[in-house]
Write an enzyme that holds these catalytic residues in place. Structure first.
Site, PDB file in Angstrom:
ATOM      1  N   SER A 199      15.579 -29.436  13.284  1.00  0.00           N
ATOM      2  CA  SER A 199      14.781 -29.420  12.068  1.00  0.00           C
ATOM      3  C   SER A 199      13.522 -30.272  12.230  1.00  0.00           C
ATOM      4  O   SER A 199      12.729 -30.033  13.134  1.00  0.00           O
ATOM      5  CB  SER A 199      15.646 -29.888  10.891  1.00  0.00           C
ATOM      6  OG  SER A 199      15.003 -29.635   9.660  1.00  0.00           O
TER       7      SER A 199
ATOM      8  N   ASP B 155      18.283 -19.051   8.103  1.00  0.00           N
ATOM      9  CA  ASP B 155      17.446 -20.240   7.984  1.00  0.00           C
ATOM     10  C   ASP B 155      16.036 -19.858   7.532  1.00  0.00           C
ATOM     11  O   ASP B 155      15.467 -18.878   8.032  1.00  0.00           O
ATOM     12  CB  ASP B 155      17.388 -20.939   9.345  1.00  0.00           C
ATOM     13  CG  ASP B 155      16.661 -22.266   9.333  1.00  0.00           C
ATOM     14  OD1 ASP B 155      16.253 -22.722   8.243  1.00  0.00           O
ATOM     15  OD2 ASP B 155      16.493 -22.853  10.419  1.00  0.00           O
TER      16      ASP B 155
ATOM     17  N   HIS C 219      20.556 -23.144   8.048  1.00  0.00           N
ATOM     18  CA  HIS C 219      19.885 -24.282   8.669  1.00  0.00           C
ATOM     19  C   HIS C 219      20.879 -25.396   9.030  1.00  0.00           C
ATOM     20  O   HIS C 219      21.689 -25.801   8.209  1.00  0.00           O
ATOM     21  CB  HIS C 219      18.820 -24.806   7.709  1.00  0.00           C
ATOM     22  CG  HIS C 219      17.871 -25.777   8.308  1.00  0.00           C
ATOM     23  ND1 HIS C 219      17.027 -25.464   9.351  1.00  0.00           N
ATOM     24  CD2 HIS C 219      17.620 -27.084   8.008  1.00  0.00           C
ATOM     25  CE1 HIS C 219      16.286 -26.513   9.656  1.00  0.00           C
ATOM     26  NE2 HIS C 219      16.636 -27.506   8.863  1.00  0.00           N
TER      27      HIS C 219
END
Length: 315
Positions: free
Chosen positions: A162, A256, A288
């Site tokens: 991320s 995601d 995600h």
């Protein structure tokens, strides 16, 4: 106090973690628990914390795997945690177990960087802290015992998920532009990277989560030029093709909001002047950073195997 006062006016919310007020004050609605370093009884991995920069409090956690009959030194993994640049830490219940497991599976020494977070320390501070951490590794290659005695500094990997994947990418670009003498970066692992752009495309169009992510970027980096800032949109970076490694693994998840940006990153990197190899993996039906919340599910195990294989492949 009047709810319309400057003190109470909310500029941005990132529920359930953070609220930023228009006067600059920030309130964290969930504090991250600190997990102490240890010797893991299951994996045999040892960990300890180090201070990188005493004057700022910049720190990191070192990990050392338990390896029997080792004949040579081990690769080094430099990991950057996620959390939207403003939550989580290298010492949290989400990241300590993950890096511990990755170290055990890949048989690497690792350093997990605890960069300072926004909004108290707005971007680009996290990038400066991360670069300082890389330089610290170089400076400690003959000083810090776990590094000096165990690491092959010609086999170094940068990784993150991320926001941490965003940081890892930017560190690889910076390393390509400003060589770190004594540190050879072999590969870059980007898991569900946080990238963006002014013009939405594919699944981003009309996606409310993408809009929130864009607002988050502006909140954590008030002086940004916007969503085409090279820090968050690699395609707009004139140094994109100077990535300081020859191998990149990009992992995305089907559900995601950053999926298409990760795929776009791969396509652009292959088309650029960068002379390297891009590998790609997609986890079907997953969201995600699913692997952090459900590390024992099949697709999380598949993701772990893919990352481990990438690190352990000699090219």
């Amino acid at each position: 106090m009047d709810s319309g006062s400057k003190t109470d006016a909310i500029a941005f919310e990132f529920p359930p973690y953070l609220r930023i007020y228009k006067n600059g004050r920030a309130k964290r609605t969930q504090e991250v628990e600190f997990i102490p370093p240890s010797i893991d009884l299951v994996t045999g991995v040892s960990s300890k914390d180090v201070v990188i920069e005493p004057e700022t409090g910049l720190s990191a956690r070192l990990y050392l795997p338990k390896v029997k009959d080792r004949l040579s030194k081990l690769p080094l993994l430099i990991y950057f945690h996620g959390g939207g640049f403003c939550t989580e830490s290298a010492f949290s219940p989400l990241y300590h177990p993950y890096v511990d497991s990755l170290v055990a599976e890949a048989k690497v020494v690792a350093i997990s960087v605890n960069y300072r977070r926004a909004p108290e320390h707005p971007l680009p501070m996290c990038y400066e802290d991360s670069w300082t951490s890389l330089k610290w590794v170089v400076s400690q290659s003959k000083e810090e015992a776990w590094l000096k005695d165990n690491v092959d500094f010609t086999r170094v990997f940068l990784a993150g998920d991320s926001a941490g994947a965003n940081i890892a990418h930017n560190m690889a670009v910076r390393a390509g532009c400003s060589a770190l003498n004594g540190l050879k970066i072999n590969g870059l692992v980007l898991i569900h990277p946080h990238f963006a752009g002014v013009e939405p495309f594919k699944s981003e169009i009309g996606n409310f989560g993408v809009k929130i992510a864009g607002n988050l970027w502006r909140a954590v980096y008030p002086l940004t030029t916007g969503l085409d800032d090279p820090f968050v949109n690699p395609d707009k970076d004139p140094n994109f093709s100077r990535l300081g490694c020859k191998r990149v693994l990009v992992c995305i998840a089907e559900k995601d909001i950053f999926r298409d940006r990760g795929q776009f990153y791969c396509e652009n990197l292959r088309k650029s002047r960068w002379d390297g190899k891009v590998e790609f993996m997609e986890a079907e039906g997953e969201n995600h950073v699913f692997h952090l919340y459900n590390p024992t599910c099949k697709r999380a195990k598949d993701l772990m195997k893919c990352v481990v294989s990438f690190i352990n492949t000699s090219e």
